[in-house]
Design a protein around this motif. Structure first.
Motif, PDB file in Angstrom:
ATOM      1  N   ASN A   1       0.805  -1.209   0.000  1.00 28.02           N
ATOM      2  CA  ASN A   1       0.000   0.000   0.000  1.00 28.02           C
ATOM      3  C   ASN A   1       0.843   1.268   0.000  1.00 28.02           C
ATOM      4  O   ASN A   1       1.842   1.349   0.722  1.00 28.02           O
ATOM      5  CB  ASN A   1      -0.902   0.042   1.244  1.00 28.02           C
ATOM      6  CG  ASN A   1      -1.992  -0.998   1.187  1.00 28.02           C
ATOM      7  OD1 ASN A   1      -2.751  -1.065   0.238  1.00 28.02           O
ATOM      8  ND2 ASN A   1      -2.070  -1.830   2.217  1.00 28.02           N
ATOM      9  N   ALA A   2       0.412   2.261  -0.782  1.00 27.66           N
ATOM     10  CA  ALA A   2       0.949   3.598  -0.611  1.00 27.66           C
ATOM     11  C   ALA A   2       0.375   4.148   0.684  1.00 27.66           C
ATOM     12  O   ALA A   2      -0.821   3.985   0.958  1.00 27.66           O
ATOM     13  CB  ALA A   2       0.564   4.488  -1.777  1.00 27.66           C
ATOM     14  N   MET A   3       1.213   4.761   1.500  1.00 28.51           N
ATOM     15  CA  MET A   3       0.778   5.292   2.796  1.00 28.51           C
ATOM     16  C   MET A   3       0.937   6.799   2.830  1.00 28.51           C
ATOM     17  O   MET A   3       1.820   7.364   2.162  1.00 28.51           O
ATOM     18  CB  MET A   3       1.594   4.670   3.926  1.00 28.51           C
ATOM     19  CG  MET A   3       1.415   3.166   4.073  1.00 28.51           C
ATOM     20  SD  MET A   3      -0.278   2.695   4.492  1.00 28.51           S
ATOM     21  CE  MET A   3      -0.480   3.477   6.105  1.00 28.51           C
ATOM     22  N   GLY A   4       0.106   7.436   3.629  1.00 25.08           N
ATOM     23  CA  GLY A   4       0.170   8.877   3.730  1.00 25.08           C
ATOM     24  C   GLY A   4      -0.009   9.348   5.155  1.00 25.08           C
ATOM     25  O   GLY A   4      -0.601   8.650   5.983  1.00 25.08           O
ATOM     26  N   TRP A   5       0.513  10.520   5.420  1.00 25.56           N
ATOM     27  CA  TRP A   5       0.246  11.240   6.664  1.00 25.56           C
ATOM     28  C   TRP A   5      -0.691  12.402   6.343  1.00 25.56           C
ATOM     29  O   TRP A   5      -0.457  13.146   5.387  1.00 25.56           O
ATOM     30  CB  TRP A   5       1.535  11.765   7.298  1.00 25.56           C
ATOM     31  CG  TRP A   5       2.280  10.734   8.073  1.00 25.56           C
ATOM     32  CD1 TRP A   5       3.347   9.994   7.657  1.00 25.56           C
ATOM     33  CD2 TRP A   5       2.012  10.321   9.412  1.00 25.56           C
ATOM     34  NE1 TRP A   5       3.752   9.147   8.644  1.00 25.56           N
ATOM     35  CE2 TRP A   5       2.947   9.322   9.747  1.00 25.56           C
ATOM     36  CE3 TRP A   5       1.065  10.685  10.373  1.00 25.56           C
ATOM     37  CZ2 TRP A   5       2.979   8.687  10.994  1.00 25.56           C
ATOM     38  CZ3 TRP A   5       1.081  10.057  11.612  1.00 25.56           C
ATOM     39  CH2 TRP A   5       2.037   9.076  11.915  1.00 25.56           C
ATOM     40  N   TYR A   6      -1.722  12.525   7.162  1.00 25.33           N
ATOM     41  CA  TYR A   6      -2.727  13.554   7.002  1.00 25.33           C
ATOM     42  C   TYR A   6      -2.782  14.364   8.292  1.00 25.33           C
ATOM     43  O   TYR A   6      -2.392  13.881   9.354  1.00 25.33           O
ATOM     44  CB  TYR A   6      -4.110  12.927   6.761  1.00 25.33           C
ATOM     45  CG  TYR A   6      -4.198  12.006   5.571  1.00 25.33           C
ATOM     46  CD1 TYR A   6      -3.680  10.713   5.616  1.00 25.33           C
ATOM     47  CD2 TYR A   6      -4.826  12.425   4.395  1.00 25.33           C
ATOM     48  CE1 TYR A   6      -3.771   9.864   4.517  1.00 25.33           C
ATOM     49  CE2 TYR A   6      -4.923  11.576   3.300  1.00 25.33           C
ATOM     50  CZ  TYR A   6      -4.394  10.298   3.375  1.00 25.33           C
ATOM     51  OH  TYR A   6      -4.485   9.458   2.289  1.00 25.33           O
TER      52      TYR A   6
ATOM     53  N   ALA B   1       1.967  14.245   3.295  1.00 22.57           N
ATOM     54  CA  ALA B   1       3.071  13.474   2.737  1.00 22.57           C
ATOM     55  C   ALA B   1       2.578  12.076   2.388  1.00 22.57           C
ATOM     56  O   ALA B   1       1.706  11.535   3.070  1.00 22.57           O
ATOM     57  CB  ALA B   1       4.227  13.383   3.721  1.00 22.57           C
ATOM     58  N   SER B   2       3.130  11.508   1.329  1.00 22.66           N
ATOM     59  CA  SER B   2       2.771  10.149   0.953  1.00 22.66           C
ATOM     60  C   SER B   2       4.001   9.427   0.439  1.00 22.66           C
ATOM     61  O   SER B   2       4.936  10.045  -0.081  1.00 22.66           O
ATOM     62  CB  SER B   2       1.657  10.134  -0.083  1.00 22.66           C
ATOM     63  OG  SER B   2       2.079  10.741  -1.278  1.00 22.66           O
TER      64      SER B   2
ATOM     65  N   TYR C   1       5.118  15.556  -1.159  1.00 19.58           N
ATOM     66  CA  TYR C   1       4.828  16.411  -0.017  1.00 19.58           C
ATOM     67  C   TYR C   1       3.914  17.550  -0.424  1.00 19.58           C
ATOM     68  O   TYR C   1       3.985  18.043  -1.548  1.00 19.58           O
ATOM     69  CB  TYR C   1       6.111  17.012   0.564  1.00 19.58           C
ATOM     70  CG  TYR C   1       7.081  15.996   1.116  1.00 19.58           C
ATOM     71  CD1 TYR C   1       8.202  15.623   0.402  1.00 19.58           C
ATOM     72  CD2 TYR C   1       6.865  15.408   2.364  1.00 19.58           C
ATOM     73  CE1 TYR C   1       9.089  14.684   0.900  1.00 19.58           C
ATOM     74  CE2 TYR C   1       7.743  14.479   2.867  1.00 19.58           C
ATOM     75  CZ  TYR C   1       8.859  14.114   2.128  1.00 19.58           C
ATOM     76  OH  TYR C   1       9.726  13.188   2.624  1.00 19.58           O
ATOM     77  N   ALA C   2       3.098  17.984   0.526  1.00 22.15           N
ATOM     78  CA  ALA C   2       2.363  19.226   0.325  1.00 22.15           C
ATOM     79  C   ALA C   2       3.363  20.376   0.335  1.00 22.15           C
ATOM     80  O   ALA C   2       4.400  20.312   1.008  1.00 22.15           O
ATOM     81  CB  ALA C   2       1.345  19.407   1.446  1.00 22.15           C
ATOM     82  N   ASP C   3       3.057  21.416  -0.430  1.00 28.71           N
ATOM     83  CA  ASP C   3       3.977  22.552  -0.512  1.00 28.71           C
ATOM     84  C   ASP C   3       4.279  23.146   0.855  1.00 28.71           C
ATOM     85  O   ASP C   3       5.385  23.622   1.102  1.00 28.71           O
ATOM     86  CB  ASP C   3       3.388  23.627  -1.426  1.00 28.71           C
ATOM     87  CG  ASP C   3       3.409  23.222  -2.893  1.00 28.71           C
ATOM     88  OD1 ASP C   3       2.678  23.847  -3.685  1.00 28.71           O
ATOM     89  OD2 ASP C   3       4.147  22.281  -3.248  1.00 28.71           O
TER      90      ASP C   3
END
Length: 114
Positions: free
Chosen positions: A32-37, A49-50, A59-61
């Motif tokens: 799985n691709a994982m992300g932080w929210y 970030a993912s 990454y988000a800007d």
């Protein structure tokens, strides 16, 4: 059922650092691709970030150059190293797949304040 457990949050002064961890159980984590929210009161969750199963990262800007996402598939764990923290980084941080596929965990509170 997949369970996501985040940890590592806390109170830190502006310019400080924290390292968040997220352990995923009950799934084939490595594929799985994982992300932080993150979420602040009155706002929806924002993907900051993912990381894909092959290690491709986005990454988000707003966090580029300050946050670093990584994963350890052997430990079913994804990390978020945060440096140069700002008050606007204050939020509850969650992990999940990217795109979201699992129920949300309890999150971990990050508060950046002097």
């Amino acid at each position: 059922q997949v369970q996501l457990v985040e940890s590592g949050g806390g109170l830190v002064q502006p310019g400080g650092s924290l390292r968040l961890s997220c352990v995923a159980s009950g799934s084939r984590f490595s594929i799985n691709a994982m992300g932080w929210y993150r979420q602040t009161p009155g706002k929806g969750r924002e993907l900051v970030a993912s990381i894909t199963s092959l290690g491709s990262i986005r990454y988000a800007d707003s966090v580029k150059g300050r946050f670093a996402i990584s994963r350890d598939n052997a430990k079913n764990t994804v990390y978020l190293q945060m440096i140069s923290l700002k008050p606007e980084d204050t939020a509850v941080y969650y992990c999940n797949t990217s795109p979201v596929a699992f129920y949300w965990g309890q999150g971990t509170q990050v508060t950046v304040s002097s």
